[in-house]
Structures are given as C-alpha cells and as structure tokens.
Design an enzyme around this catalytic site. Sequence first.
Site, mmCIF file in Angstrom:
data_model
loop_
_atom_site.group_PDB
_atom_site.id
_atom_site.type_symbol
_atom_site.label_atom_id
_atom_site.label_comp_id
_atom_site.label_asym_id
_atom_site.label_seq_id
_atom_site.Cartn_x
_atom_site.Cartn_y
_atom_site.Cartn_z
ATOM 1 N N THR A 24 0.814 -1.241 -0.012
ATOM 2 C CA THR A 24 0.200 -0.147 0.116
ATOM 3 C C THR A 24 0.814 1.335 0.058
ATOM 4 O OG1 THR A 24 -0.043 0.344 2.490
ATOM 5 C CG2 THR A 24 -1.638 -1.463 1.447
ATOM 6 N N ASP A 25 0.364 2.264 -0.086
ATOM 7 C CA ASP A 25 0.947 3.596 -0.094
ATOM 8 C C ASP A 25 0.740 3.924 1.465
ATOM 9 O OD1 ASP A 25 2.278 6.047 -0.184
ATOM 10 O OD2 ASP A 25 1.465 6.532 -2.038
ATOM 11 N N TRP A 26 0.905 5.101 2.086
ATOM 12 C CA TRP A 26 0.896 5.375 3.562
ATOM 13 C C TRP A 26 -0.841 5.323 3.971
ATOM 14 C CZ3 TRP A 26 4.358 4.504 7.109
ATOM 15 C CH2 TRP A 26 4.052 5.155 8.308
#
Length: 241
Positions: free
Chosen positions: A138-140
């Site tokens: 995932t991204d943050w």
Amino acid sequence: AKIPCTFAPWMDLGRDPRWPRFWEGFGEDVLLTSTLGEAMTKGFQGSDPSDPNHIAACLKHYLGYSFPLTGMDRTQAWIPERQVREYFLPPFKAGVDAGVLSVMVCSGEMNGIPVHANKYLLTDVLKEELGFEGLVVTDWQDIHYLHERHRVSNNYKESIKMAINAGIDMSMVPFDLEFPVLLAELIREKEVPMSRIDDAVRRILRMKKQLGLFGQKIFEPNDHPLLGSEEHQQLALKGAQ
C-alpha cells in the site's frame, strides 16, 4: 545499516501540469517513462538484489495516480480502459518484465473505485495478466483511508477485508498494531480466505529471500566503506544530471 529496498522508480505519466507531483516522474511520454523506469529498476536490483550494492525496486503508483480529473493530488481519476492500456499501463508492464520485486498502489480512485480495493486492477491485471510475482504494498495509511476518505467501508476492519481480498500483500504502516489483530479475526471468520494469505506471505518471503535477508548478518556501516562516500555522491550527482 543497509536499507534493502526503495520506493522507486516512478512510473506515472505526467500528463496534467496542474498535478502537484508532476516533477517526480519521467515526463509525459510512454516510451520514455517505460525505458527509463526499466533501466532504473535494473540498476537498483542488478543481477542479484542480495548484493550489498543493490536494492529492491518498487514501481509506483499503480494505477492512474497521476491523472486526476481535478488536477489535485489523491483525487479521482476517470480514465477510459483504452487509454489505461495504451498510456498508463505499459510503463508498469515494462517494470514487471524487468523483474521488479515490488509495486506500490495508487492512493486515489480510478473510475469510481479506490485502487486499494480494486481486485480487477490488483489481481486480474497486475498479478495474473502481467504475471507479476512480487510484493504489492500500500501507500501510506491507505487501507485506513478506504473508510476515512473514500467512505466505501463501514470501519477499519472492513477496509482490511476489502484491501487484502483485492490483492494487497502488505500494509506500509509498520507501527499499526491493530492491523494484524483485525486481519487474524477476518481469517478466523472466513472473511479472508487462507489462500489469499498464503499468496501474500509467499510473495513477502520470496522478496526477503531474493534480498538475502535470511541467514545474513545485519549490515554495519563499516562493512561498506564507500557508502555515502564522495565517490558515491559524485555518482548520484551524475545520475541526477
């Protein structure tokens, strides 16, 4: 100590100058982005990613991140399938074909569906059609955002179910101690199939093995006297130029 991976190369096309992260990519051209992204991937990873002078690459942000309708970051993109396949997908295919070890997911929505919850893009296209065998990360904080920003789930637990079942292998947030507890509950409740967990774990362990993290001591700065040296700084400057 050596950090064995990086969040690059950037494979998003810069097609709208209003977009605030325009400068981070290779430009608007599909061939140029594909070629430079492939070269950067091979440069990062080398022939052996476990070599102390090499690291794992990570293509980002899959898919459609750089072309939001409003031009504002992390807002909705509306991209017809033909444009997706002609312009936005080829750079990622080039990186996958180059053997990239990981892919980071787009923080926004494309065609009305948050990409972190889009099984068609993450599993059907990336893993099956393109044959990507690496780690999807995932991204943050983006699994949280399925509830908090996109409003497609009722709570965080439901967001985890949607993301993992869609094809996410790892959540980027390392200190979220609630995530593994809720995921374990979903597995026991048979809301997330064990086959999906097996696939994610296999991908994570494969990447760690490729990086030589098993049976290897922790890297110390003195093991690599050139790390951060003037020689390396000049090489980094040359690459930037």
